[in-house]
Design an enzyme around this catalytic site. Structure first.
Site, PDB file in Angstrom:
ATOM      1  N   ASP A 194       0.820  -1.211   0.000  1.00  0.00           N
ATOM      2  CA  ASP A 194       0.000   0.000   0.000  1.00  0.00           C
ATOM      3  C   ASP A 194       0.855   1.262   0.000  1.00  0.00           C
ATOM      4  O   ASP A 194       1.828   1.357   0.764  1.00  0.00           O
ATOM      5  CB  ASP A 194      -0.879   0.049   1.251  1.00  0.00           C
ATOM      6  CG  ASP A 194      -2.152  -0.765   1.125  1.00  0.00           C
ATOM      7  OD1 ASP A 194      -2.555  -1.073  -0.003  1.00  0.00           O
ATOM      8  OD2 ASP A 194      -2.737  -1.085   2.173  1.00  0.00           O
TER       9      ASP A 194
ATOM     10  N   GLU B  96     -13.860  -3.407  -2.122  1.00  0.00           N
ATOM     11  CA  GLU B  96     -14.114  -3.584  -0.690  1.00  0.00           C
ATOM     12  C   GLU B  96     -15.511  -3.137  -0.304  1.00  0.00           C
ATOM     13  O   GLU B  96     -15.950  -2.026  -0.642  1.00  0.00           O
ATOM     14  CB  GLU B  96     -13.085  -2.806   0.146  1.00  0.00           C
ATOM     15  CG  GLU B  96     -13.303  -2.980   1.642  1.00  0.00           C
ATOM     16  CD  GLU B  96     -12.149  -2.504   2.503  1.00  0.00           C
ATOM     17  OE1 GLU B  96     -12.285  -2.574   3.754  1.00  0.00           O
ATOM     18  OE2 GLU B  96     -11.127  -2.073   1.953  1.00  0.00           O
TER      19      GLU B  96
END
Length: 265
Positions: free
Chosen positions: A85, A183
């Site tokens: 990330d 998500e």
């Protein structure tokens, strides 16, 4: 020893309908264990801000944190594909800053960087991917935007927002994204997005019709305090060891047994 997983191999898995098993990973010991259990992608997630550092969100994670943990994971990895990330504030300002920070993660052992955001991130995605840095996009619930979203809430429930998320996914693929995390969106929407893209989709709280699934390792092991999200399953229940729990997860992802209806919005 199994061959090193490459982006091409993951794209082939998508094309052949072989589900991709993904778990977050933050250190060398777990990197080795997860590889041995058959995990395909190790995601060095900024979720470390919560499960490792004890924060209430991912927003306090620094570039130095991500570089350190990426090095830890890559040092013990010989097979898995590593995605790291870019943390909050490291890429949103401009694409040049995004490239400089993405290059640091790649130099630390990442094979791909992940950035959150839809239409606003298409230019950055194109800038990175056209300069040799593979990009994993992340849409739906984007934890770095938790305050603007009003909390950790399911996204895309109404027709207008569902259409926007679908269009964002297509735009990010067109911009050069090689993978995309979906998500906390309805399973039907995730299935529609997956069918419309040529790149792999990785779901978390997005139903079983994605190209692969990801969970936070500590959630899978049932050791993160607090109430578990609906899409989480504690694989330590009935397991004889951590490796047994992870193998069970990988097997369930491969045969489409996880996530089940009870984990889907």
């Amino acid at each position: 020893m199994a061959p090193k997983l490459t982006l091409h191999a993951l794209q082939k898995m998508k094309a052949e309908g072989i589900p991709i098993a993904v778990l977050t990973c933050y250190d060398a010991s777990f990197a080795s264990l997860l590889e041995e259990a058959g995990v395909d992608i190790l995601l060095v997630g900024d979720s470390l801000g919560m499960v490792i550092q004890g924060g209430h969100s991912t927003l306090g994670v620094s570039m130095e944190d991500m570089i350190y943990h990426t090095r830890c994971v890559s040092s013990a990895s010989s097979r898995a594909f590593i995605v790291s990330d870019l943390p909050f504030g490291s890429y949103q300002e401009n694409r040049e800053k995004a490239f400089a920070n993405a290059a640091k993660l790649m130099a630390s052992g990442a094979h791909m960087v992940k950035i959150e955001g839809g239409f606003a991130m298409t230019d950055t995605t194109n800038f990175l991917s056209s300069r040799g840095i593979p990009v994993c996009a992340h849409i739906g619930l984007t934890p770095q935007s938790v305050h603007s979203l009003g909390g950790y809430r399911v996204q895309g429930r109404d027709e207008g927002n569902a259409l926007r998320i679908l269009e964002e996914a297509r735009a990010l693929q067109d911009a050069g994204a090689s993978m995309i995390v979906l998500e906390a969106i309805p399973g039907e929407l995730a299935g529609k997005i997956t069918a419309s893209l040529s790149i792999p989709t990785i779901g978390i709280g997005a139903g079983k019709n994605c190209s692969g699934q990801v969970l936070v390792l500590y959630d899978l092991l049932g050791i993160y305090p607090g109430k578990a999200a609906r899409f989480v399953r504690n694989y330590m229940d009935g397991a004889s060891s951590i490796q047994d729990a992870v193998r069970h997860y990988v097997e369930d992802v491969r045969r489409g047994a996880f996530p089940g209806p009870e984990h889907t919005f």
